[in-house]
Each structure stands twice: as C-alpha cells, then as structure tokens.
Design an enzyme around this catalytic site. Structure first.
Site, PDB file in Angstrom:
ATOM      1  N   CYS A 191      -9.492  -5.952   1.092  1.00  9.09           N
ATOM      2  CA  CYS A 191     -10.705  -4.385   1.238  1.00  9.09           C
ATOM      3  C   CYS A 191     -11.736  -4.859   0.868  1.00  9.09           C
ATOM      4  O   CYS A 191     -12.077  -3.512   1.639  1.00  9.09           O
ATOM      5  CB  CYS A 191      -9.428  -3.733   0.996  1.00  9.09           C
ATOM      6  N   THR A 226       0.898  -1.739  -0.085  1.00  8.52           N
ATOM      7  CA  THR A 226      -0.358   0.010   0.024  1.00  8.52           C
ATOM      8  C   THR A 226       0.427   1.188   0.015  1.00  8.52           C
ATOM      9  O   THR A 226       0.456   2.650  -0.428  1.00  8.52           O
ATOM     10  CB  THR A 226      -0.843  -0.170   1.306  1.00  8.52           C
ATOM     11  N   ASN A 284      -5.517 -10.074  -7.878  1.00  7.65           N
ATOM     12  CA  ASN A 284      -5.869 -10.682  -6.773  1.00  7.65           C
ATOM     13  C   ASN A 284      -6.865 -11.196  -6.615  1.00  7.65           C
ATOM     14  O   ASN A 284      -7.232 -11.968  -6.149  1.00  7.65           O
ATOM     15  CB  ASN A 284      -5.943  -9.525  -5.655  1.00  7.65           C
ATOM     16  N   THR A 288      13.851   4.723  10.396  1.00 10.09           N
ATOM     17  CA  THR A 288      14.596   3.560  10.330  1.00 10.09           C
ATOM     18  C   THR A 288      14.064   2.326  10.324  1.00 10.09           C
ATOM     19  O   THR A 288      12.561   1.860  10.221  1.00 10.09           O
ATOM     20  CB  THR A 288      15.090   3.746  11.755  1.00 10.09           C
TER      21      THR A 288
HETATM   22  N1  PLP Z   1      -1.561  -5.168  -4.152  1.00 10.22           N
HETATM   23  C1  PLP Z   1      -2.115  -6.693  -4.046  1.00 10.22           C
HETATM   24  C2  PLP Z   1      -2.478  -6.707  -5.995  1.00 10.22           C
HETATM   25  C3  PLP Z   1      -2.804  -6.737  -3.250  1.00 10.22           C
HETATM   26  O1  PLP Z   1      -3.839  -7.980  -3.823  1.00 10.22           O
HETATM   27  C4  PLP Z   1      -2.971  -6.119  -1.641  1.00 10.22           C
HETATM   28  C5  PLP Z   1      -3.110  -6.576  -0.792  1.00 10.22           C
HETATM   29  O2  PLP Z   1      -3.841  -7.384  -0.963  1.00 10.22           O
HETATM   30  C6  PLP Z   1      -1.898  -5.177  -1.935  1.00 10.22           C
HETATM   31  C7  PLP Z   1      -1.272  -4.231  -3.001  1.00 10.22           C
HETATM   32  C8  PLP Z   1      -1.652  -4.030  -0.653  1.00 10.22           C
HETATM   33  O3  PLP Z   1      -0.591  -4.606  -0.004  1.00 10.22           O
HETATM   34  P1  PLP Z   1      -0.208  -4.411   0.946  1.00 10.22           P
HETATM   35  O4  PLP Z   1      -1.097  -5.073   2.295  1.00 10.22           O
HETATM   36  O5  PLP Z   1       1.119  -5.296   1.660  1.00 10.22           O
HETATM   37  O6  PLP Z   1      -0.212  -3.026   1.352  1.00 10.22           O
END
Ligand code: PLP
Length: 377
Positions: free
Chosen positions: A322, A70, A147, A232
């Site tokens: 999400c 993210t 995803n 850090t």
């Molecule tokens: N991008 C994709 C394709 C994802 O599947 C996800 C997590 O579900 C993310 C970004 C976000 O990753 P993070 O949970 O490490 O912030």
C-alpha cells in the site's frame, strides 16, 4: 520469475480455484432466498462459517464475511466510533496497516493513543501494561504479525491483559492466518483476515465479532450476515477462501512451516555474511517464517533494489504494497526508530508455501550480483 512478495499477495492455489468453480457451477441461489436453490447456498455458507469458527476457536455466529481486511478493519473502527463516548480514547499500535491506522485517525482523531514499538518491532509491553492500568481505553488494537517486518506481536498476552481490564481487544491477523496456527485467535473480541494472503482469492475476507454484541454496520442495506454487513454474500469466493485455509491449516498441523523457517534462517545467516553493512529488522524476535525485512548496505536505495532484482527475475518489495511507489520512509520502520535515511534502504523479501530452499539460494546469489553491479555503476 521467482516470487518473493507473498506478504503483498499470494498466488491463488488450485484447491481454491476448484472450490470456486465447483460452487459456482452447482450452487446458483442467493443465500437469503427461501427456495431450495437459496437454501443450498445458505447451507454452503453455513459450512464455511462453521469451518472458520472451528479453526479460530469461536462461535460460527461470530463470523461476518467481508470484501477483505480493509473493509473488516474499517468496520471495527466505524463501530467503535459510534459506540464509544466522545471522550473515550482508543489505543492503536504504531505499526498497524494503513487501513487500521488511517481509519482510526479518521474516526477518533486526537483520541487515538499510539502504542509505541521497541527497536525490535514489538509492542512496548511495559508502556501498555502501565497505560492500561492507569486508563481504560475503549479499544486496544494490535495486529497479530506485522506485514513489513514479519514480527509476531504478543497478542495472547495483550488479550489476557485486556480481558483483565474488560477492554475490547482487536487484532488484525491478516499476515498471521495461514502461516501460523490460528487456534485461539477466536478468543480475541475482534479479528480480521483476508484470503489472498494465504492462497485464496483477492476481494474476500472476514471479521470475527462477538455475536452477542450489536455492531453498527459500515455497509447499510439488506439484512445479510445477521444485519451486520449488507450485500449478497459471494458463496463461491468464500468457499474458495476456506478451501485455501484448509490446505494451510493441514500444512501447519504437519509442522511444514518449521522447515521453511530453517530455509529462511539459513538465507539470513548467509545474507548477513555476504553483505557487510546490511541488517535484518526484528532479527532476534519471533517472526513469521516467510519474511525478511532487510536494511541494505549504505548507499543502495530500496527502489533500485526492487527494479534491479525484478530485471534479474525476482519479485521483491520495499515494504507494504500500500505504500510502494512512495519513496517515503515507512511508518513501521519509523516507529522502530529507524532513521529516514536508513529506511530508504529497506527491502522486504517475503516467501510463501511454494518457495523452496533453492529459491532462497538463487535470491541470495542475485542480491550479491546486483550489489556488485550497483557498486560499479
Ligand atoms: N492488514 C494487513 C496486515 C495487511 O497486510 C493487509 C494487506 O496488505 C491488509 C490489512 C488489507 O487487506 P485487504 O487487501 O484484504 O484489504
């Protein structure tokens, strides 16, 4: 409980836990400190950087450690928002994760041109070819694999096109890395990844940035990571991420994923036979070997499936972690032309390296049983 939600997050593997403990116990310094303890930390960090760069095929200085994908993805959008002219457009695929989708809309608003998707869940290459020839966007963003559907995007082809037009190419490779060989991803200008999708800890990831180009950091403060990301570095958690990737790259090198693909394909064939009216999204497309995105038969709502399968001992999901909880059709399925009433029947089964053939068979039996219960309720 049999876990079929690896695309949301994967359990932390033993090697990653051991690497974390080892570094935590032995390396106490801050990598920015000049004393010996600091030097040991900065050497450990450099080792991790070199390892990741060799897997991706890029310069170690291209790697910036982040708190996850993210942050990495927001950094890219933030950087381009500062860099591009106010009239420049960006091309962003219609199936990006919300952290790319929302951040691109936040920074660029109407200047985001959405790259359309075919019914099979792949980027519309005809559209992209024509638009790239006609316009020169400031950035093209297409994820390496989706995803929700597991559909692999033609990122190598897109990269070649972008290189021909000298347009920067960014790929979110979060779901691809640790499942498919990541060699060659380093050729893309910007690449993001997250450890928790391949057996590393949550809360750590990276962004590959061309080291020669300056970036406007998202986080301001110290001059860590060559001034590209303040804060850090968490040396132990980064070492744990790399220990997990080492294991996955070795498994991929031994082609262990191919057998897992056969198990998944067998499951799909039997599932379609056992469940008339069900369909699998992106069925005929190159897909990650672990993912099944199914539209369940008429009348069965996705949340009911998740709840009932959970009771039966199977952790599955309705799509992106999400967006779960929201009984709204997913933007990914909408982009594929799936109607809202059909999208309400979407269930995702995502396996991991630990999932075996028996787990897939047990899942199928549970699905058939739950389907029977739902019809007679
Ligand atoms: N991008 C994709 C394709 C994802 O599947 C996800 C997590 O579900 C993310 C970004 C976000 O990753 P993070 O949970 O490490 O912030």
């Amino acid at each position: 409980m049999i876990y079929f939600d690896y695309n949301a997050t994967a359990p932390v593997m033993r090697e990653a836990r051991e690497a974390w403990l080892n570094v935590t116990e032995k390396i106490g310094g801050n990598p920015s400190s000049m004393h010996q303890a600091g030097t040991r930390a900065s050497i450990a960090l450099a080792d991790s950087r070199e390892k990741l760069a060799s897997y991706l095929g890029c310069n170690p200085l291209d790697i910036v450690w982040t708190s996850g994908a993210t942050e990495a993805n927001n950094t890219v959008m933030h950087h381009f928002a500062k860099k591009l002219a106010p009239t420049d457009h960006v091309f962003v695929s219609a199936i990006e994760h919300p952290c790319v989708d929302d951040s691109s809309k936040h920074y660029f608003g109407k200047r985001v041109k959405s790259i359309p998707i075919t019914r099979d869940g792949v980027i519309d290459m005809d559209w992209l070819t024509a638009e790239l020839a006609d316009k020169r966007p400031g950035l093209v963003a297409v994820m390496a694999a989706n995803n929700e559907t597991g559909v692999i995007q033609p990122w190598q082809e897109i990269l070649a096109m972008c290189q021909a037009y000298e347009v920067p190419f960014f790929t979110d490779a979060v779901q691809f890395i640790g499942k498919m060989p990541c060699k060659g991803l380093g050729e893309c200008d910007y690449v993001s990844g997250a450890a928790h999708k391949f057996g590393g800890p949550r809360g750590v990831g990276f962004l590959k940035i061309p080291h020669r180009s300056q970036i406007t950091p998202l986080l301001l403060g110290g001059k860590q990571e060559g001034g590209r990301r303040a804060g850090t570095e968490n040396v132990a958690i980064i070492a744990a991420m790399m220990a997990a990737l080492d294991v996955r790259e070795k498994q991929i090198f031994r082609s262990e994923h191919l057998l897992r693909k056969v198990w998944r394909d067998n499951f799909e064939a039997q599932f379609l036979r056992a469940m008339p009216g069900a369909t699998i999204l992106g069925h005929n497309q190159p897909r990650l070997w672990n993912t099944v995105s199914a539209l369940m038969p008429e009348g069965d709502r996705k949340s009911q499936w998740v709840i009932r399968l959970d009771k039966a001992g199977f952790a599955v999901s309705t799509g992106s972690a999400c967006t779960t909880g929201k009984e709204e059709p997913s933007h990914v399925l909408a982009a594929m032309g799936v109607k809202p009433h059909q999208a309400m029947r979407a269930v995702r089964f995502s396996a991991g390296w630990e999932t075996n053939e028996l787990d897939w068979e047990s899942l199928l039996k549970a699905i058939v049983k739950v389907h029977g219960e739902m019809q007679h309720k």
